[in-house]
Design a protein around this motif. Structure first.
Motif, PDB file in Angstrom:
ATOM      1  N   ARG A   1       9.181  -0.357  -7.309  1.00  0.00           N
ATOM      2  CA  ARG A   1       7.774  -0.738  -7.544  1.00  0.00           C
ATOM      3  C   ARG A   1       7.757  -2.265  -8.481  1.00  0.00           C
ATOM      4  O   ARG A   1       8.519  -2.075  -9.300  1.00  0.00           O
ATOM      5  CB  ARG A   1       6.788   0.218  -7.993  1.00  0.00           C
ATOM      6  CG  ARG A   1       6.750   1.473  -7.404  1.00  0.00           C
ATOM      7  CD  ARG A   1       6.255   1.523  -5.894  1.00  0.00           C
ATOM      8  NE  ARG A   1       5.077   0.549  -5.937  1.00  0.00           N
ATOM      9  CZ  ARG A   1       3.638   0.822  -6.009  1.00  0.00           C
ATOM     10  NH1 ARG A   1       3.474   2.412  -6.274  1.00  0.00           N
ATOM     11  NH2 ARG A   1       2.638  -0.019  -5.699  1.00  0.00           N
TER      12      ARG A   1
ATOM     13  N   THR B   1       0.844  -1.180  -0.059  1.00  0.00           N
ATOM     14  CA  THR B   1       0.116  -0.020   0.071  1.00  0.00           C
ATOM     15  C   THR B   1       0.849   1.133  -0.040  1.00  0.00           C
ATOM     16  O   THR B   1       1.953   1.178   0.478  1.00  0.00           O
ATOM     17  CB  THR B   1      -0.906   0.055   1.264  1.00  0.00           C
ATOM     18  OG1 THR B   1      -0.148   0.295   2.377  1.00  0.00           O
ATOM     19  CG2 THR B   1      -1.636  -1.365   1.448  1.00  0.00           C
ATOM     20  N   PRO B   2       0.277   2.399  -0.431  1.00  0.00           N
ATOM     21  CA  PRO B   2       1.173   3.766  -0.496  1.00  0.00           C
ATOM     22  C   PRO B   2       1.638   3.920   1.081  1.00  0.00           C
ATOM     23  O   PRO B   2       2.943   4.416   1.210  1.00  0.00           O
ATOM     24  CB  PRO B   2       0.166   4.892  -0.899  1.00  0.00           C
ATOM     25  CG  PRO B   2      -0.802   4.038  -1.588  1.00  0.00           C
ATOM     26  CD  PRO B   2      -1.026   2.636  -1.090  1.00  0.00           C
ATOM     27  N   GLU B   3       0.708   3.543   1.938  1.00  0.00           N
ATOM     28  CA  GLU B   3       1.273   3.986   3.587  1.00  0.00           C
ATOM     29  C   GLU B   3       2.451   3.160   3.730  1.00  0.00           C
ATOM     30  O   GLU B   3       3.514   3.367   4.397  1.00  0.00           O
ATOM     31  CB  GLU B   3       0.112   3.380   4.364  1.00  0.00           C
ATOM     32  CG  GLU B   3       0.152   3.873   5.867  1.00  0.00           C
ATOM     33  CD  GLU B   3       0.358   5.449   6.038  1.00  0.00           C
ATOM     34  OE1 GLU B   3       0.876   5.823   6.872  1.00  0.00           O
ATOM     35  OE2 GLU B   3      -0.195   6.131   5.209  1.00  0.00           O
ATOM     36  N   GLU B   4       2.580   1.783   3.115  1.00  0.00           N
ATOM     37  CA  GLU B   4       3.448   0.962   3.622  1.00  0.00           C
ATOM     38  C   GLU B   4       4.927   1.395   3.075  1.00  0.00           C
ATOM     39  O   GLU B   4       6.006   1.158   3.498  1.00  0.00           O
ATOM     40  CB  GLU B   4       3.227  -0.712   3.151  1.00  0.00           C
ATOM     41  CG  GLU B   4       2.060  -1.292   4.136  1.00  0.00           C
ATOM     42  CD  GLU B   4       1.585  -2.480   3.414  1.00  0.00           C
ATOM     43  OE1 GLU B   4       1.361  -3.382   4.700  1.00  0.00           O
ATOM     44  OE2 GLU B   4       1.704  -2.780   2.149  1.00  0.00           O
ATOM     45  N   LEU B   5       4.709   1.819   1.797  1.00  0.00           N
ATOM     46  CA  LEU B   5       5.856   2.342   0.910  1.00  0.00           C
ATOM     47  C   LEU B   5       6.441   3.693   1.426  1.00  0.00           C
ATOM     48  O   LEU B   5       7.580   4.138   1.034  1.00  0.00           O
ATOM     49  CB  LEU B   5       5.488   2.615  -0.323  1.00  0.00           C
ATOM     50  CG  LEU B   5       5.143   1.153  -1.201  1.00  0.00           C
ATOM     51  CD1 LEU B   5       4.529   1.257  -2.636  1.00  0.00           C
ATOM     52  CD2 LEU B   5       6.408   0.238  -1.269  1.00  0.00           C
ATOM     53  N   LYS B   6       5.833   4.374   2.278  1.00  0.00           N
ATOM     54  CA  LYS B   6       6.183   5.749   2.891  1.00  0.00           C
ATOM     55  C   LYS B   6       7.503   5.986   3.667  1.00  0.00           C
ATOM     56  O   LYS B   6       8.161   6.908   3.365  1.00  0.00           O
ATOM     57  CB  LYS B   6       5.277   6.192   4.023  1.00  0.00           C
ATOM     58  CG  LYS B   6       4.126   7.024   3.197  1.00  0.00           C
ATOM     59  CD  LYS B   6       2.863   7.660   4.150  1.00  0.00           C
ATOM     60  CE  LYS B   6       1.835   8.343   3.713  1.00  0.00           C
ATOM     61  NZ  LYS B   6       1.028   8.817   4.668  1.00  0.00           N
ATOM     62  N   LYS B   7       7.800   4.690   3.938  1.00  0.00           N
ATOM     63  CA  LYS B   7       9.158   4.795   4.718  1.00  0.00           C
ATOM     64  C   LYS B   7      10.562   4.698   3.820  1.00  0.00           C
ATOM     65  O   LYS B   7      11.780   4.981   4.128  1.00  0.00           O
ATOM     66  CB  LYS B   7       9.507   3.584   5.892  1.00  0.00           C
ATOM     67  CG  LYS B   7       9.379   2.156   5.236  1.00  0.00           C
ATOM     68  CD  LYS B   7       9.269   1.084   6.545  1.00  0.00           C
ATOM     69  CE  LYS B   7       9.273  -0.167   6.051  1.00  0.00           C
ATOM     70  NZ  LYS B   7       9.312  -1.133   7.028  1.00  0.00           N
ATOM     71  N   TYR B   8      10.309   4.398   2.557  1.00  0.00           N
ATOM     72  CA  TYR B   8      11.351   4.283   1.648  1.00  0.00           C
ATOM     73  C   TYR B   8      11.465   5.482   1.019  1.00  0.00           C
ATOM     74  O   TYR B   8      10.352   6.000   0.098  1.00  0.00           O
ATOM     75  CB  TYR B   8      11.062   3.044   0.680  1.00  0.00           C
ATOM     76  CG  TYR B   8      11.003   1.789   1.503  1.00  0.00           C
ATOM     77  CD1 TYR B   8      11.990   1.098   1.949  1.00  0.00           C
ATOM     78  CD2 TYR B   8       9.828   0.999   1.389  1.00  0.00           C
ATOM     79  CE1 TYR B   8      11.846  -0.202   2.642  1.00  0.00           C
ATOM     80  CE2 TYR B   8       9.390   0.106   2.089  1.00  0.00           C
ATOM     81  CZ  TYR B   8      10.476  -0.754   2.714  1.00  0.00           C
ATOM     82  OH  TYR B   8      10.289  -1.689   3.484  1.00  0.00           O
ATOM     83  N   THR B   9      12.672   6.093   0.785  1.00  0.00           N
ATOM     84  CA  THR B   9      12.924   7.296   0.244  1.00  0.00           C
ATOM     85  C   THR B   9      12.521   7.437  -1.339  1.00  0.00           C
ATOM     86  O   THR B   9      11.785   8.172  -2.024  1.00  0.00           O
ATOM     87  CB  THR B   9      14.150   7.804   0.254  1.00  0.00           C
ATOM     88  OG1 THR B   9      14.885   8.047   1.334  1.00  0.00           O
ATOM     89  CG2 THR B   9      14.563   9.136  -0.543  1.00  0.00           C
ATOM     90  N   ASN B  10      13.005   6.317  -1.834  1.00  0.00           N
ATOM     91  CA  ASN B  10      12.423   5.849  -3.457  1.00  0.00           C
ATOM     92  C   ASN B  10      12.041   4.654  -3.854  1.00  0.00           C
ATOM     93  O   ASN B  10      12.761   3.813  -4.150  1.00  0.00           O
ATOM     94  CB  ASN B  10      13.841   6.056  -4.489  1.00  0.00           C
ATOM     95  CG  ASN B  10      14.163   7.666  -4.492  1.00  0.00           C
ATOM     96  OD1 ASN B  10      13.243   8.664  -4.874  1.00  0.00           O
ATOM     97  ND2 ASN B  10      15.417   8.017  -3.963  1.00  0.00           N
ATOM     98  N   PRO B  11      10.920   4.262  -3.371  1.00  0.00           N
ATOM     99  CA  PRO B  11      10.373   3.106  -3.316  1.00  0.00           C
ATOM    100  C   PRO B  11      10.348   2.230  -4.619  1.00  0.00           C
ATOM    101  O   PRO B  11      10.211   2.687  -5.583  1.00  0.00           O
ATOM    102  CB  PRO B  11       9.147   2.858  -2.657  1.00  0.00           C
ATOM    103  CG  PRO B  11       8.722   4.268  -3.147  1.00  0.00           C
ATOM    104  CD  PRO B  11       9.853   5.117  -2.834  1.00  0.00           C
TER     105      PRO B  11
END
Length: 202
Positions: free
Chosen positions: A195, A183-193
């Motif tokens: 995909r 989810t977008p929320e789960e990816l927030k902790k990564y600077t450049n996630p």
């Protein structure tokens, strides 16, 4: 420092192993290939080196080499430590040798399994059509390690040199009814996630 250790002892197995893991987890494939070649040349019967060469070979896109390293290591030391068995479960599963992944994975006591052991064991059961065992193994995975999401793995250093082996993991997630996309929320902790292609809306 691993480079310093190798400068002092160019054949040091633990330093070679650390370098292989570093190059694999940072997707430096040419460096990994060269380091693996040196490590195995210098330590042709060292179980730690052979086990890491097995697991890293599948990430490198060389499943046949992975199986050869794994089988050699298991012949040399049938009673190897659990940490090394984990490398072989991963290698066999990603090389689509699911029967061997199960044979080796079942040797690891449940209380000593890593998240990878649990996932690739569950996945292997699923690929083999052993649905009841796959379901129980998935339940054990979630109970011990929580919900797993492939796209989170992709942001935590689970990199592949080519799609063939990544597809094994992807198929496994689907077979087990587990999420591929974060989810977008789960990816927030990564600077450049990072995909995965199926998770990006066109």
């Amino acid at each position: 420092d691993m480079r310093h250790a190798l400068a002092l002892d160019p054949a040091l197995p633990s330093a070679h192993g650390g370098m292989m893991l570093y190059f694999g987890m940072s997707a430096q494939w040419s460096q990994l290939s060269a380091e693996m070649e040196r490590a195995v040349h210098d330590n042709p019967t060292n179980i730690t080196v052979l086990s890491l060469a097995a697991s890293q070979s599948v990430y490198l896109g060389k499943p046949d080499d992975a199986v050869a390293f794994a089988e050699l290591a298991l012949r040399l030391d049938p009673n190897m430590p659990r940490a090394q068995l984990s490398d072989h479960v991963l290698a066999f599963a990603l090389a689509r040798k699911f029967e061997r992944a199960v044979e080796v994975g079942e040797q690891i006591p449940e209380s000593q399994r890593f998240v990878w052991d649990r996932f690739y064991l569950a996945e292997s059961y699923a690929f083999l059509g052993r649905d009841a065992e796959a379901r129980r193994a998935k339940e054990a995975l979630v109970a011990a390690d929580g919900e797993q999401v492939m796209e989170i793995w992709a942001n935590e250093g689970d990199y592949y040199a080519r799609t063939n082996e990544q597809d094994v993991t992807r198929e496994g997630f689907h077979k087990l009814g587990m999420r591929v996309c974060a989810t977008p929320e789960e990816l927030k902790k990564y600077t450049n996630p990072k995909r995965l292609s199926e998770c990006v809306k066109s």
